[in-house]
Scaffold this motif. Structure first.
Motif, short mmCIF file in Angstrom:
data_model
loop_
_atom_site.label_atom_id
_atom_site.label_comp_id
_atom_site.label_asym_id
_atom_site.label_seq_id
_atom_site.Cartn_x
_atom_site.Cartn_y
_atom_site.Cartn_z
N UNK A 383 0.79 -1.23 0.00
CA UNK A 383 0.00 0.00 0.00
C UNK A 383 0.83 1.29 0.00
N UNK A 384 2.17 1.22 -0.19
CA UNK A 384 2.91 2.47 -0.28
C UNK A 384 4.11 2.31 -1.21
N UNK A 385 4.51 3.43 -1.80
CA UNK A 385 5.73 3.51 -2.61
C UNK A 385 6.27 4.93 -2.47
N UNK A 386 7.60 5.03 -2.32
CA UNK A 386 8.25 6.33 -2.16
C UNK A 386 9.22 6.52 -3.33
N UNK A 387 9.08 7.67 -4.01
CA UNK A 387 9.92 7.98 -5.17
C UNK A 387 10.65 9.31 -4.98
N UNK A 388 11.81 9.40 -5.60
CA UNK A 388 12.50 10.68 -5.78
C UNK A 388 12.29 11.08 -7.24
N UNK A 389 11.71 12.25 -7.47
CA UNK A 389 11.38 12.70 -8.82
C UNK A 389 12.21 13.94 -9.14
N UNK A 390 12.83 13.92 -10.33
CA UNK A 390 13.59 15.06 -10.82
C UNK A 390 12.98 15.51 -12.14
N UNK A 391 12.55 16.77 -12.21
CA UNK A 391 11.93 17.33 -13.42
C UNK A 391 12.86 18.39 -13.99
N UNK A 402 -5.09 9.05 -11.50
CA UNK A 402 -4.91 7.67 -11.04
C UNK A 402 -6.19 7.20 -10.37
N UNK A 403 -6.61 5.98 -10.67
CA UNK A 403 -7.81 5.43 -10.08
C UNK A 403 -7.58 4.91 -8.65
N UNK A 404 -6.40 4.35 -8.41
CA UNK A 404 -6.22 3.54 -7.20
C UNK A 404 -5.24 4.10 -6.19
N UNK A 435 -2.46 15.01 -3.53
CA UNK A 435 -3.27 14.73 -4.72
C UNK A 435 -4.17 13.52 -4.40
N UNK A 436 -5.45 13.70 -4.20
CA UNK A 436 -6.32 12.55 -3.92
C UNK A 436 -6.50 11.68 -5.17
N UNK A 437 -6.78 10.41 -4.96
CA UNK A 437 -7.09 9.51 -6.06
C UNK A 437 -8.29 10.06 -6.83
N UNK A 438 -8.25 9.93 -8.16
CA UNK A 438 -9.34 10.40 -8.99
C UNK A 438 -9.25 11.84 -9.42
N UNK A 439 -8.29 12.60 -8.88
CA UNK A 439 -8.12 14.01 -9.26
C UNK A 439 -7.22 14.12 -10.49
N UNK A 440 -7.62 14.94 -11.47
CA UNK A 440 -6.71 15.31 -12.54
C UNK A 440 -5.59 16.17 -11.94
N UNK A 459 -2.16 3.48 -1.64
CA UNK A 459 -3.35 2.95 -2.27
C UNK A 459 -3.31 1.44 -2.41
N UNK A 460 -4.40 0.88 -2.93
CA UNK A 460 -4.52 -0.56 -3.09
C UNK A 460 -3.65 -1.09 -4.23
#
Length: 478
Positions: A383-391, A402-404, A435-440, A459-460
């Motif tokens: 139910x969890x994942x942690x990422x480092x994001x570089x833009x 995202x749905x889930x 960012x809640x699930x289901x939000x653009x 999430x699941x």
């Protein structure tokens, strides 16, 4: 007009765990810090005037990485990217490149076909070999480059030379020979009539297409149909040509050697005296590193105790060896390879097992490149994942949903422009948003330095395929 055509792709399975399907061999950094693709671009540019053009044929998935390498090389020439939707070997790739060049430069343009994963350091000798090949190509020959063998290698194909051509600058090809056994390779070496098949070629567009029409008409028919159905855009220094998926999928999966070079009577070979390596195994790559007194080599922080004939490469950890010999040790963030030096060719068997079991390590690194930058999976569990994001500066992720899963973003460096539902806000360093699930939502970097952030997913289901794209500047929207 001379036009280098760089063929860039392939999984490089013998160089796992560094080379993977999502980050193949051309993108590997060598011990000097440059990638094979970067070196190939520089080698190609050395053949051309400043207003020349370099064509790259690669998979659509590798386009943005390839373009980044091209621009990072700071070349003056234009880059033309021919993007394959699926892999179909070298005959379709070369045919499509030839049609692209004919449309821009005419039938008499000379193609120099160069794989992106070869290493050649003697650029002067390479340039002289290209000059000899171009002279033969102008007389209507399909020219291949044969490397003068230095050992009875069993991992290379061979070319047998026939009668001399053009005052000894080249020779007719008598035959191509598949990878021989050791005794046959020794006989080839002793005879002096055989060269290693480098997989590099030179021919005019007119000669290539004419010989395809004669010996492989199905390739030419498919290529013409695909070219006519494909689109292209000029974007500053870069031309981006997308090949039609429907038409390209109709190609047979066949190499240019089998489809044409072994059938045509117009094939010549130029003996090339330059140093050459296809970097086909960890043994070949380790040879680029200076050995110590015990013939140990390290592309890492390494300690050798009572060790000999061992190669160590590590991303960011100290590796110590004690009382061992004849080993290859490759350490990456998510996988370690330990192999006997004499079994380097068998590393591909590891990849096959991983692929058969659908293990992600055959395909992706923990750090994954995307058109907008990179992400690194730091930790994951139920139910969890942690990422480092570089833009990258000015880059933007797609407008997506995202749905889930929900996502919590914490900005570590730079500034983020965040679209969340109907709202848009700037998030500074040491600030966060949810960012809640289901939000653009969309993440953008409006600044001039890299945006670095931590993303916590919850999430699941946390798979990368739980994504619906609505808008995307990289052409990935559904």
């Amino acid at each position: 007009m001379l036009v280098p055509v760089i063929l860039s792709g392939g999984a490089g399975t013998r160089l796992w765990p560094v080379s993977r399907e999502g980050q193949p061999k051309p993108f590997m950094a060598l011990p000097d810090g440059q990638t094979l693709l970067h070196k190939t671009y520089c080698r190609a540019a050395g053949l051309l005037p400043s207003d020349g053009e370099i064509v790259t044929v690669t998979n659509r998935d590798y386009y943005f990485q390839s373009k980044d390498h091209f621009l990072a090389a700071k070349l003056r020439q234009r880059g033309h990217f021919v993007l394959e939707p699926v892999g179909r070997n070298t005959a379709p790739a070369v045919a499509m490149a030839a049609l692209a060049v004919r449309a821009r430069h005419g039938d008499q343009a000379l193609l120099v076909v160069m794989p992106a994963d070869h290493l050649i350091r003697d650029l002067e000798a390479f340039g002289r070999a290209v000059e000899r090949a171009a002279a033969l190509a102008e007389t209507g020959h399909l020219v291949t480059f044969g490397v003068v063998p230095t050992a009875p290698e069993t991992g290379f194909g061979y070319i047998e030379m026939g009668e001399q051509l053009d005052e000894g600058r080249g020779a007719r090809v008598r035959r191509f020979v598949e990878k021989p056994d050791l005794e046959t390779a020794r006989q080839f070496l002793d005879s002096g009539d055989f060269l290693w098949n480098s997989g590099m070629f030179c021919f005019s567009v007119a000669t290539l297409l004419g010989e395809l029409e004669r010996h492989a008409p199905e390739i030419l028919v498919s290529a013409i149909a695909c070219h006519e159905a494909s689109s292209g855009d000029e974007l500053g220094q870069v031309v981006q040509q997308e090949l039609s998926g429907e038409h390209f999928a109709a190609f047979p999966d066949i190499s240019i050697d089998y489809a044409l070079m072994e059938r045509s009577e117009r094939v010549a070979v130029v003996p090339a005296a330059f140093d050459w390596s296809d970097i086909g195994s960890w043994g070949a790559l380790s040879a680029l590193v200076e050995p110590d007194a015990q013939n140990n080599r390290a592309a890492a922080d390494a300690v050798f105790v009572d060790t000999c004939n061992t190669y160590v490469q590590s991303d960011d950890r100290l590796v110590a060896t004690v009382g061992v010999s004849d080993l290859i040790v490759i350490d990456t963030a998510d996988a370690i390879l330990v192999a006997h030096a004499e079994r380097a060719q068998d590393v591909r068997k590891v990849v096959k097992q991983l692929k058969d079991s659908e293990h992600e390590a055959y395909r992706l690194h923990r750090t994954v490149s995307r058109p907008w930058g990179t992400y690194t999976v730091l930790e994951e569990g139920p139910r969890f994942k942690i990422k480092r994001i570089v833009v990258k500066p000015g880059a933007s992720l797609s407008l997506q949903m995202h749905h889930h899963r929900s996502e919590h973003w914490i900005v570590v460096r730079g500034m983020a422009k965040v679209t969340n539902g109907e709202g848009v806000r700037l998030v500074n360093s040491n600030e966060s948003t949810y960012i809640p699930a289901g939000h653009k939502h969309r993440l953008e970097n409006p600044g001039v330095i890299d945006l670095v952030m931590i993303e916590v997913q919850s999430g699941e289901y946390l798979g990368e395929d739980d994504i619906v794209r609505f808008e995307d500047q990289y052409g990935r929207a559904c």
